[in-house]
Design a protein around this motif. Sequence first.
Motif, PDB file in Angstrom:
ATOM      1  N   ILE A   1       2.493  28.026   9.731  1.00  0.00           N
ATOM      2  CA  ILE A   1       2.169  29.214   8.926  1.00  0.00           C
ATOM      3  C   ILE A   1       3.342  29.565   8.025  1.00  0.00           C
ATOM      4  CG2 ILE A   1       1.723  31.695   9.019  1.00  0.00           C
ATOM      5  CD1 ILE A   1       0.148  31.192  11.600  1.00  0.00           C
ATOM      6  N   THR A   2       4.551  29.540   8.591  1.00  0.00           N
ATOM      7  CA  THR A   2       5.752  29.844   7.814  1.00  0.00           C
ATOM      8  C   THR A   2       5.904  28.874   6.647  1.00  0.00           C
ATOM      9  OG1 THR A   2       6.857  30.709   9.789  1.00  0.00           O
ATOM     10  CG2 THR A   2       8.262  30.076   7.939  1.00  0.00           C
ATOM     11  N   ALA A   3       5.664  27.593   6.898  1.00  0.00           N
ATOM     12  CA  ALA A   3       5.791  26.587   5.841  1.00  0.00           C
ATOM     13  C   ALA A   3       4.824  26.859   4.700  1.00  0.00           C
ATOM     14  CB  ALA A   3       5.548  25.192   6.421  1.00  0.00           C
TER      15      ALA A   3
ATOM     16  N   GLN B   1      14.101  30.924  10.807  1.00  0.00           N
ATOM     17  CA  GLN B   1      13.017  31.853  10.488  1.00  0.00           C
ATOM     18  C   GLN B   1      11.938  31.852  11.562  1.00  0.00           C
ATOM     19  OE1 GLN B   1      11.934  34.051   7.283  1.00  0.00           O
ATOM     20  NE2 GLN B   1      11.537  34.622   9.390  1.00  0.00           N
ATOM     21  N   THR B   2      11.564  30.683  12.036  1.00  0.00           N
ATOM     22  CA  THR B   2      10.503  30.618  13.043  1.00  0.00           C
ATOM     23  C   THR B   2      10.946  31.250  14.364  1.00  0.00           C
ATOM     24  OG1 THR B   2      11.180  28.378  13.698  1.00  0.00           O
ATOM     25  CG2 THR B   2       9.460  28.560  12.029  1.00  0.00           C
ATOM     26  N   ARG B   3      12.229  31.120  14.712  1.00  0.00           N
ATOM     27  CA  ARG B   3      12.708  31.712  15.967  1.00  0.00           C
ATOM     28  C   ARG B   3      12.779  33.227  15.877  1.00  0.00           C
ATOM     29  NH1 ARG B   3      11.607  26.553  16.032  1.00  0.00           N
ATOM     30  NH2 ARG B   3      12.310  25.494  17.924  1.00  0.00           N
ATOM     31  N   ILE B   4      13.121  33.758  14.725  1.00  0.00           N
ATOM     32  CA  ILE B   4      13.135  35.210  14.553  1.00  0.00           C
ATOM     33  C   ILE B   4      11.708  35.760  14.624  1.00  0.00           C
ATOM     34  CG2 ILE B   4      13.568  37.053  12.877  1.00  0.00           C
ATOM     35  CD1 ILE B   4      16.019  35.321  12.004  1.00  0.00           C
ATOM     36  N   LEU B   5      10.788  35.106  13.964  1.00  0.00           N
ATOM     37  CA  LEU B   5       9.390  35.530  14.030  1.00  0.00           C
ATOM     38  C   LEU B   5       8.865  35.450  15.455  1.00  0.00           C
ATOM     39  CD1 LEU B   5       7.975  33.811  10.810  1.00  0.00           C
ATOM     40  CD2 LEU B   5       8.413  36.251  11.153  1.00  0.00           C
ATOM     41  N   MET B   6       9.321  34.457  16.204  1.00  0.00           N
ATOM     42  CA  MET B   6       8.901  34.325  17.591  1.00  0.00           C
ATOM     43  C   MET B   6       9.388  35.518  18.414  1.00  0.00           C
ATOM     44  SD  MET B   6       9.457  31.075  20.163  1.00  0.00           S
ATOM     45  CE  MET B   6      11.238  31.261  20.178  1.00  0.00           C
ATOM     46  N   SER B   7      10.634  35.948  18.174  1.00  0.00           N
ATOM     47  CA  SER B   7      11.168  37.103  18.898  1.00  0.00           C
ATOM     48  C   SER B   7      10.417  38.377  18.539  1.00  0.00           C
ATOM     49  CB  SER B   7      12.658  37.262  18.586  1.00  0.00           C
ATOM     50  OG  SER B   7      13.409  36.177  19.092  1.00  0.00           O
ATOM     51  N   MET B   8      10.118  38.580  17.265  1.00  0.00           N
ATOM     52  CA  MET B   8       9.377  39.769  16.842  1.00  0.00           C
ATOM     53  C   MET B   8       7.971  39.754  17.417  1.00  0.00           C
ATOM     54  SD  MET B   8      10.630  40.097  12.856  1.00  0.00           S
ATOM     55  CE  MET B   8       9.857  41.713  12.616  1.00  0.00           C
ATOM     56  N   SER B   9       7.381  38.572  17.514  1.00  0.00           N
ATOM     57  CA  SER B   9       6.036  38.448  18.055  1.00  0.00           C
ATOM     58  C   SER B   9       6.009  38.778  19.539  1.00  0.00           C
ATOM     59  CB  SER B   9       5.514  37.028  17.817  1.00  0.00           C
ATOM     60  OG  SER B   9       4.212  36.865  18.319  1.00  0.00           O
ATOM     61  N   ARG B  10       7.036  38.370  20.271  1.00  0.00           N
ATOM     62  CA  ARG B  10       7.126  38.704  21.695  1.00  0.00           C
ATOM     63  C   ARG B  10       7.100  40.212  21.907  1.00  0.00           C
ATOM     64  NH1 ARG B  10      12.418  35.373  23.404  1.00  0.00           N
ATOM     65  NH2 ARG B  10      11.627  33.243  23.271  1.00  0.00           N
ATOM     66  N   ASP B  11       7.722  40.919  20.973  1.00  0.00           N
ATOM     67  CA  ASP B  11       7.803  42.378  21.092  1.00  0.00           C
ATOM     68  C   ASP B  11       6.563  43.084  20.566  1.00  0.00           C
ATOM     69  OD1 ASP B  11      10.356  42.245  22.212  1.00  0.00           O
ATOM     70  OD2 ASP B  11      11.312  42.187  20.240  1.00  0.00           O
ATOM     71  N   GLY B  12       5.612  42.311  20.037  1.00  0.00           N
ATOM     72  CA  GLY B  12       4.369  42.894  19.560  1.00  0.00           C
ATOM     73  C   GLY B  12       4.437  43.463  18.163  1.00  0.00           C
ATOM     74  N   LEU B  13       5.563  43.276  17.469  1.00  0.00           N
ATOM     75  CA  LEU B  13       5.722  43.887  16.149  1.00  0.00           C
ATOM     76  C   LEU B  13       5.045  43.087  15.039  1.00  0.00           C
ATOM     77  CD1 LEU B  13       9.423  45.134  16.350  1.00  0.00           C
ATOM     78  CD2 LEU B  13       7.307  46.289  17.038  1.00  0.00           C
ATOM     79  N   ILE B  14       4.745  41.823  15.302  1.00  0.00           N
ATOM     80  CA  ILE B  14       3.945  40.995  14.395  1.00  0.00           C
ATOM     81  C   ILE B  14       2.941  40.236  15.261  1.00  0.00           C
ATOM     82  CG2 ILE B  14       5.769  40.779  12.655  1.00  0.00           C
ATOM     83  CD1 ILE B  14       6.335  37.977  13.700  1.00  0.00           C
ATOM     84  N   PRO B  15       1.903  39.632  14.679  1.00  0.00           N
ATOM     85  CA  PRO B  15       0.861  38.972  15.476  1.00  0.00           C
ATOM     86  C   PRO B  15       1.401  37.958  16.479  1.00  0.00           C
ATOM     87  CG  PRO B  15       0.134  39.196  13.221  1.00  0.00           C
ATOM     88  CD  PRO B  15       1.568  39.646  13.240  1.00  0.00           C
ATOM     89  N   ARG B  16       0.706  37.829  17.605  1.00  0.00           N
ATOM     90  CA  ARG B  16       1.178  37.021  18.723  1.00  0.00           C
ATOM     91  C   ARG B  16       1.149  35.520  18.444  1.00  0.00           C
ATOM     92  NH1 ARG B  16      -0.701  39.143  24.536  1.00  0.00           N
ATOM     93  NH2 ARG B  16       0.885  37.577  25.019  1.00  0.00           N
ATOM     94  N   VAL B  17       0.505  35.121  17.368  1.00  0.00           N
ATOM     95  CA  VAL B  17       0.415  33.694  17.064  1.00  0.00           C
ATOM     96  C   VAL B  17       1.808  33.083  16.882  1.00  0.00           C
ATOM     97  CG1 VAL B  17       0.205  34.090  14.562  1.00  0.00           C
ATOM     98  CG2 VAL B  17      -0.707  31.991  15.573  1.00  0.00           C
ATOM     99  N   PHE B  18       2.793  33.886  16.468  1.00  0.00           N
ATOM    100  CA  PHE B  18       4.121  33.349  16.193  1.00  0.00           C
ATOM    101  C   PHE B  18       4.941  33.093  17.453  1.00  0.00           C
ATOM    102  CE2 PHE B  18       2.970  35.427  12.199  1.00  0.00           C
ATOM    103  CZ  PHE B  18       3.293  34.436  11.284  1.00  0.00           C
ATOM    104  N   GLU B  19       4.515  33.617  18.611  1.00  0.00           N
ATOM    105  CA  GLU B  19       5.270  33.406  19.845  1.00  0.00           C
ATOM    106  C   GLU B  19       4.751  32.230  20.658  1.00  0.00           C
ATOM    107  OE1 GLU B  19       4.873  36.075  23.229  1.00  0.00           O
ATOM    108  OE2 GLU B  19       3.183  37.051  22.216  1.00  0.00           O
ATOM    109  N   ARG B  20       3.650  31.638  20.259  1.00  0.00           N
ATOM    110  CA  ARG B  20       3.057  30.554  21.035  1.00  0.00           C
ATOM    111  C   ARG B  20       3.893  29.279  20.904  1.00  0.00           C
ATOM    112  NH1 ARG B  20      -3.018  31.633  18.718  1.00  0.00           N
ATOM    113  NH2 ARG B  20      -3.324  33.695  19.692  1.00  0.00           N
ATOM    114  N   VAL B  21       4.290  28.735  22.040  1.00  0.00           N
ATOM    115  CA  VAL B  21       5.102  27.523  22.085  1.00  0.00           C
ATOM    116  C   VAL B  21       4.271  26.384  22.654  1.00  0.00           C
ATOM    117  CG1 VAL B  21       7.156  26.436  23.097  1.00  0.00           C
ATOM    118  CG2 VAL B  21       7.232  28.825  22.349  1.00  0.00           C
TER     119      VAL B  21
END
Length: 484
Positions: free
Chosen positions: A365-367, A332-352
């Motif tokens: 956040i997911t937890a 789930q976290t990796r999918i959210l990270m991919s969507m965040s990279r594309d700008g479709l959800i907030p950028r907080v999910f792509e931060r590594v």
Amino acid sequence: MPGSTANPFRIKSPQLLVAQSGGDLEGHGLRRHMGLFQLICFGVGAIVGTGIFVGLSDSVAQAGPAVVVSFVLAALTCVLTAFAFAELGGAIPVSGSSYSFAYAGLGERVAFLVGWCLLLEYGVSVSAVAVGWSQYVNELLRYLLGLQLPAELSAGPGDGGVINLPAVIVIALASLLLVRGVRESARATAAMAVLKLAVLVAFCAIAFTAFRHGRLTPFAPAGLGGIGAGTTAAFFSYIGFDAITTAGEEAKNPRRNIPIAILVCIGLVTLLYCTVAIAAIGAVGGAEVGGRSAALSHVVDRVTGSAVGGGVIAFGAVVAIASVVLAVMYGQTRILMSMSRDGLIPRVFERVSPKTSTPVTGTLITAVVFAVPAAFSSLDAVVNLCTIGTLATMAVVNIAVIALRRREPGLARSFRVPLYPVVPLLGVGFCSYLMYETGWTTWVQFAAFLTIGCLVYAAYGRRNSRLVNDAVTPDATAVEARAV
């Protein structure tokens, strides 16, 4: 470019997806730690859990001994789609799984809705699995200490309690392990996968000592209708195999290893499920397995006349279901990270995090978000909705294979779906049938869920998409050129 509007049907090429993920190198702070064995263990860790330890009783209640046929039909649906995942996972080895495949094959709007549905497959299933874990924690405490947690603290309001505290705890523990690093998570998942396979093999060995052929008759007491309903229930037992494709950016040699890991997992799990079901029913009869909580522990207690064996099974279930929470939360976290990279959800999910090479903030956040339904919902309330969302994404992946074969015939594919296009079309058909079997109530809930997803895309995703122009930008063209 916030405030701009992207073309909702814009395709993101496979080459661009791979290049933006770092290609075959490490990118975005992720590191390639997972070999073939770890990928297989990760797949087994994501699949084998609540479905067999908790959900088996529901499938048997629907189909009787013919639950074996239900498992095979559910597996066939997964195998048909597993071929599609294997082809796309090898050709587009990125973290986005079905979301990225839909982006490459069917466009941004469909991709967003697939990502939205993956919140059901991964996120809601985490909640459902955590609820199942709570049941077996109570069972284990009963075996070890002769006590159980108060109902108020071990079940949600729908099951006669107030808050399901164990379900919250297992999600919290999984998130803490995930933020430590993928190497640690992969090792833990592998160890737990081996342990739960050993427990299920031990269960079969014990149950077959009391096997009687007569207990398998009548084989299909509810007829074809019961087998169909049992197949829908059994399908939940397979949810998670596609999580292997979410490790595309952290797997070694992903173009080779991801297709192999997917197909090995489906075959291994199907054999295991059918053997466990036959052993359980043949040992005590379908009436004692169907509809019973912690059915496998009950079977071992009956066969051995002792609580020791049942306690071992309960321990195995606690470990098994915890590993599902860990693996599915990872996906789930990796999918959210991919969507965040594309700008479709907030950028907080792509931060590594540079320290742990994991998306720490997105994981936490997911937890928190999915601990809420785990704390206050029952297992039955979310299983069908999770199932229909998963089937919808699987159907889309089959369609994406066809679309990409036509649009990108020269795309490097380490694995190809056999008997194309018959197999992906059959995959769509089987998924559609099982979606139909979930019932009209689930369809209404799913329609409402998709409607909310469309509104979220229109209000946020479309405006913030990083593919804001109809033509590829010069920068994107350069990135794509480097990927070819």
